[in-house]
Design an enzyme around this catalytic site. Structure first.
Site, PDB file in Angstrom:
ATOM      1  CB  VAL A 102      64.354 -60.082  18.734  1.00 13.64           C
ATOM      2  CG1 VAL A 102      63.520 -60.519  17.544  1.00 13.64           C
ATOM      3  CG2 VAL A 102      65.368 -59.020  18.320  1.00 13.64           C
TER       4      VAL A 102
ATOM      5  CE  LYS B 138      75.374 -59.971  14.840  1.00 11.89           C
ATOM      6  NZ  LYS B 138      74.252 -59.840  15.780  1.00 11.89           N
TER       7      LYS B 138
ATOM      8  CD  GLU C 119      64.531 -60.934   4.772  1.00  8.84           C
ATOM      9  OE1 GLU C 119      65.634 -60.345   4.782  1.00  8.84           O
ATOM     10  OE2 GLU C 119      64.023 -61.383   3.741  1.00  8.84           O
TER      11      GLU C 119
ATOM     12  CB  VAL D 166      71.351 -59.918   6.881  1.00  4.56           C
ATOM     13  CG1 VAL D 166      72.069 -58.763   6.191  1.00  4.56           C
ATOM     14  CG2 VAL D 166      72.269 -61.119   7.002  1.00  4.56           C
TER      15      VAL D 166
ATOM     16  CE  LYS E 211      74.065 -57.968  11.312  1.00  4.43           C
ATOM     17  NZ  LYS E 211      73.940 -56.643  11.964  1.00  4.43           N
TER      18      LYS E 211
END
Lengths: 476, 476
Positions: free
Chosen positions: A46, A139, A163, A166, A239
């Site tokens: 990411v 998370k 955001e 999850v 989550k």
């Protein structure tokens, strides 16, 4: 790189709503004057997607949103490897001193994509205390320390946005936090782990067994070499804790969420479910018990009616289904993982954080309300149970007696020959979970019961009459 | 009713970020000090649900969100009737002078639920110019004057929020405006009209014909006595214009959106679609053409692949499907209409507007970018066409020649006897829409063609091989 003065913001000046004159960018043209400088912590899947977005598309993002971003630095573990891997990113941006990067005066916003508790927690805390908004996709961190970190953020007048923590690219946090702010949420049920949903989809659609489906998922890069965090429900449990906090203000630690994984589910279970009009899904559930205020937060594989919107969520997709008192049923669906989709969610938060920083505002604090988490034993559900038994007369009566002795009523039963033994499959009516467990213990103790197999929750129309479909391929 | 001093806000003081001292409610306990006073314009289905929420649940909303609301007044057309109809609302709140209510100094926020352009537009404009945020559920107003009103809102430093104007309770506007602010959106496809989706679902599931399904929808209160705004696509066209503005910054007037309704769709079309693996849905579409920057904004009934997430949106439910460059596929699903669900969306906006008012901030302005809307003729799609023809040799050759003459390639064809004539059903490969129209004109001119029946767009895998399923019930 611009070497502007230290970023002033609401927390630094102590005056919400005011921004240091030199940086007063409420003026529409502020983006042209000074970019918002981003410290990126982590450069994995990411992180590298975010770095690429901010490096190559800053201009386009500025045109679209009025916010111009500039990468101030990227903290990584292995400087050498990261520099080699980064194509579109200036190699001089990399550093292995995350702490120093977070504290640098030319950093406005911190994006935490390291994962795990340590050192992410200390770095996020340091950033918030320095009055810098934080965007995180972590998370584990949010599930374990979300409430505490949110308070630190509030106290310092800055945003903590997550955001991406999850369900990846799917807007879940913002709708729960803002759109449904006034709504009395009754239940949140999420398919929030793409790996297990891929495995269950292959088992349902193609009759694959668990091991083969897992191996395929690993081959496709959808499951890790050690898949335990996914298949045991640990990932979904984190989550679930975050969703419970958003929906009910519950301060539930991710590690304490009761969880059952999918490792024990057989292709036969999945085929039986299909025959009865259900699909097996791993659900993260946060719900009011008996109308509240107590809540239940769980992760378990469940039989979901085929007509339920969650039943059509296939493969590696994620979805969060919300039931609200006034809003009714909502579902938010999309890609729950992957570099680009998760980076998209990070970017959405980053724009939000930057706009708030500029305006001297911050996102509304999440709900907090003291809630009691109900003991699992007290909860009620319908269940699916599969038993391997010895094949001789009288077994069914013995088994049925065990159900009856604990007040668990049988809604449907099927029997299948199984070589030397037999398999019995039961659907129960709604029962107290404690009673169900006592029944299972009693069954396990019977000499005629070879093995208690899968036990699945049945969601939805738990007490409706069973309508059996044609026998599925592979069920015999 | 509190008779406090006139509400001060960002626009009144001319200083964004500052609030008159007497009302400085940044203090966490502000909600206890002074409520946010709401003027409600309209007391229909949604209006009465909002009035009830604000009258009976203000305390609970304050606990949950930190914002305490108080109804300042309710403007209605017929004072007498409204007072009679309102149970949980103080009768003294009603007034028939909406203009005076909007301008009253003790009104902080205006909720416009009148619908239509006049007098809603003038009232919303007056509120915004007075520095009062407006929450509206008025799709016609937003589709026709949204860009202009948004500019007035921006210029006055206040919010114009309209989550309830598209797809009721479903968070669509906020995700598009905020979560996807940095995302390059490629396409938005919505099932945004519950009436037509209910009718199409009944036709697909139960083989009902259009007239019977419409009559049933009317009986159930899902369709108006005059259903034309729904079945002709007008309602969806207004929402398509709003979605285009949010996704692409396009300033498209609702009235100019090309639209086709569902009145010409037969149960046979729906059954053929099912047989070919499709479901017929009325779609509101806004998309980049050939990668942008030109856009296309349309409403038409389309054949959607059964495996597409939109295909599983049934009955009166709504959904908006978004394709983003980084985010991938997203879908937001829920109840698109009804008093309580729409009131829930209004309440979410109201909380947002109140929080921003208190903080002296306002929501980010929607994207605006000059976009060219492509002429329909230039767009490309695959199509489904049904023709009634005379049943004699050589007809098919004549018909096929008409397709060929205009460069439209046939992907699949089926023929059905039909009393004295025959019905031909075609699926084309992707074709220029202008060429398709020319083909239809040529077909219409043929003596052997009795009638050109339904023409449906085919979305998704337009050029994939056709896999015919078992013949559906009722197709012969």
């Amino acid at each position: 790189m611009a070497a502007g003065p230290p970023a002033a913001n609401a927390a630094n000046t102590g005056l919400p709503g005011t921004v240091d004159g030199a940086l007063d960018v409420r003026d529409a043209s502020w983006a042209a004057v000074r970019p918002v400088r981003v410290a990126l912590l982590g450069h994995g899947h990411v992180g590298s997607a975010v770095a690429e977005l901010l490096s190559t598309r800053a201009e386009e993002i500025a045109t679209r949103t009025g916010v111009r971003f500039e990468l101030a630095g990227i903290a990584v573990h292995d400087l050498h490897r990261s520099r080699r891997a980064a194509h579109d990113v200036d190699a001089r941006l990399f550093t292995d001193d995350a702490k120093a990067l977070v504290e640098r005066p030319d950093v406005d916003v911190v994006v935490e994509l390291i994962g795990g508790l340590d050192p992410a927690r200390a770095l996020v805390e340091a950033a918030l205390r320095a009055g810098k908004p934080v965007v995180s996709a972590n998370k584990v961190l949010l599930a374990q320390a979300g409430a505490e970190l949110s308070e630190i953020a509030s106290a310092n007048g800055v945003d903590l946005l997550y955001e991406a923590a999850v369900a990846g690219a799917i807007p879940v946090i913002r709708p729960l936090r803002e759109s449904l702010a006034g709504e009395r949420v009754l239940r949140v049920m999420g398919i929030v782990n793409g790996t297990t949903n891929y495995i269950l989809t292959r088992m349902a659609d193609d009759g694959m067994d668990y091991a083969d489906a897992l191996a395929e998922a690993q081959q496709l890069g959808l499951a890790e070499r050690d898949p335990s965090a996914d298949v045991t429900g640990d990932d979904a449990a984190a989550k679930a804790a975050i969703l419970a906090g958003l929906a009910f203000g519950s301060d539930v630690l991710g590690t304490t969420v009761p969880r059952e994984g999918i490792t024990g589910i057989s292709s036969l279970d999945v085929a039986y479910a299909a025959r009865l009009g259900y699909v097996v899904k791993l659900l993260a559930i946060a719900e009011l018990v008996d109308g509240g205020p107590d809540v239940s937060v769980r992760v378990y594989p469940a039989m979901v009616p085929a007509s339920h919107p969650l039943a059509s969520v296939r493969g590696a997709f994620n979805a969060v289904f919300v039931e609200g008192e006034a809003a009714g049923e909502l579902m938010l669906y999309g890609r729950g993982a992957g570099g680009a989709p998760t980076a998209s969610a990070v970017l959405g938060d980053l724009i939000d954080a930057a706009r708030n920083l500029i305006a001297g505002a911050h996102a509304p604090p999440p709900r907090r309300s003291p809630t009691t988490v109900r003991s699992v034993d007290e909860l009620r559900s319908a269940f699916y149970i599969s038993l391997d038994v010895v094949d001789r007369p009288g077994v069914l009566a013995e088994v049925a007696a065990a159900f009856g002795a604990h007040g668990v009523s049988i809604r449907a039963m099927e029997q299948d020959g199984l070589g030397t033994g037999a398999r019995l499959v039961f659907l129960t009516h709604t029962a107290r979970e404690g009673d169900l467990r006592a029944t299972l213990d009693a069954l396990d103790a019977l000499e005629t019961v070879v093995r208690v197999g899968s036990v699945l929750h049945v969601t939805g129309d738990g007490d409706a009459p069973v309508r059996v479909r044609d026998a599925p391929a592979g069920s015999h």
